[in-house]
Enzyme design. Structure first.
Site, PDB file in Angstrom:
ATOM      1  N   ASP A 106       0.840  -1.197   0.000  1.00  6.86           N
ATOM      2  CA  ASP A 106       0.000   0.000   0.000  1.00  6.86           C
ATOM      3  C   ASP A 106       0.880   1.254   0.000  1.00  6.86           C
ATOM      4  OD1 ASP A 106      -2.134  -1.705   0.230  1.00  6.86           O
ATOM      5  OD2 ASP A 106      -2.337  -1.452   2.398  1.00  6.86           O
TER       6      ASP A 106
HETATM    7  N1  URA Z   1      -1.227  -5.884   4.030  1.00  4.19           N
HETATM    8  C1  URA Z   1      -1.715  -4.627   4.024  1.00  4.19           C
HETATM    9  O1  URA Z   1      -2.731  -4.359   4.620  1.00  4.19           O
HETATM   10  N2  URA Z   1      -1.031  -3.682   3.337  1.00  4.19           N
HETATM   11  C2  URA Z   1       0.127  -3.926   2.667  1.00  4.19           C
HETATM   12  O2  URA Z   1       0.708  -3.018   2.073  1.00  4.19           O
HETATM   13  C3  URA Z   1       0.626  -5.247   2.699  1.00  4.19           C
HETATM   14  C4  URA Z   1      -0.068  -6.208   3.375  1.00  4.19           C
END
Ligand code: URA
Length: 236
Positions: A106
């Protein structure tokens, strides 16, 4: 990403003045090298990454590229974006335009991002069947309890997809911090797992994928993987 494989005699006929039938003679005369070894059969496979040399002339040399990056917060896991810096903007490599991302993070997640031009390798890493652990360090807004460990091990039902998460390993490091290892990568998985307890993730940092660890690589920097790291799917 599609992998293009052809038989040696077909490859020779399509990439030189020799015919498929000529290939047998070329092999007998030891005039073809595949990845540095003398070819021995017209049926040998030429994959997208095989180096083919005929009479000392290289017909194809497309080596796979494997890169790790320590992604900073605010950098988007995409190869192109009009608003944010992308992970590819942080990569310095002459063949970076060929690369794709293996398992996105993310925008506000930091840490290990892998990039490659080898589709077979990235598919293997991403398959839940390979059970390759992706490990994250997490900071939470509320204190953790031992109940989380048991619930994460059992799995959590995600109504939207109608699935239960695979057993995950949670190690509580302090009241508000933990290390979590997953063998799959559902959308926002870590945040949704802690969301089960209404506990907001304040920071999320991926530290490793299998044996590939971010250790020693500063934020925003990238480097090529070593042969040992590339073999991450083998002999685990
Ligand atoms: N899980 C999440 O919630 N975000 C990420 O970036 C990776 C795994």
């Amino acid at each position: 990403m599609k992998s293009r494989t052809s038989r040696l005699d077909r490859f020779i006929s399509q990439n030189s003045d020799f015919s498929m039938a000529d290939t047998r003679l070329l092999i007998a005369q030891k005039r073809i090298l595949l990845d540095g070894s003398v070819a021995h059969s017209i049926q040998q496979s030429v994959t997208e990454f095989t180096r083919v040399v005929l009479d000392g002339r290289c017909l194809k040399d497309n080596q796979p590229v494997y890169i790790m990056l320590n992604k900073p917060r605010g950098v988007v896991s995409a190869t192109r974006d009009t608003r944010h810096t992308t992970v590819l903007d942080l990569v310095q490599h002459p063949r970076k335009s060929e690369l794709h991302i293996v398992g996105r993070l993310d925008l506000n997640t930091t840490g290990l991002v892998l990039l490659t031009n080898n589709g077979a390798w990235s598919r293997n890493i991403s398959l839940p069947e390979t059970k390759l652990e992706k490990t994250y360090e997490v900071t939470l807004s509320k204190p953790l309890t031992e109940e989380y460990v048991a619930v994460f091990r059992e799995g959590i039902y995600f109504g939207y997809e109608g699935i239960t998460t695979k057993p995950a390993r949670l190690e509580i490091l302090s009241d508000y911090t933990a290390r979590l290892s997953l063998t799959e990568g559902k959308y926002h998985q870590v945040k949704r797992m802690f969301g089960f307890f209404q506990n907001e993730v304040l920071s999320l940092h991926r530290v490793s994928v299998g044996r590939i660890s971010l250790e020693g690589l500063d934020e925003g920097l990238c480097r090529e993987l070593t042969a040992k790291e590339i073999a991450v799917n083998e002999n685990r």
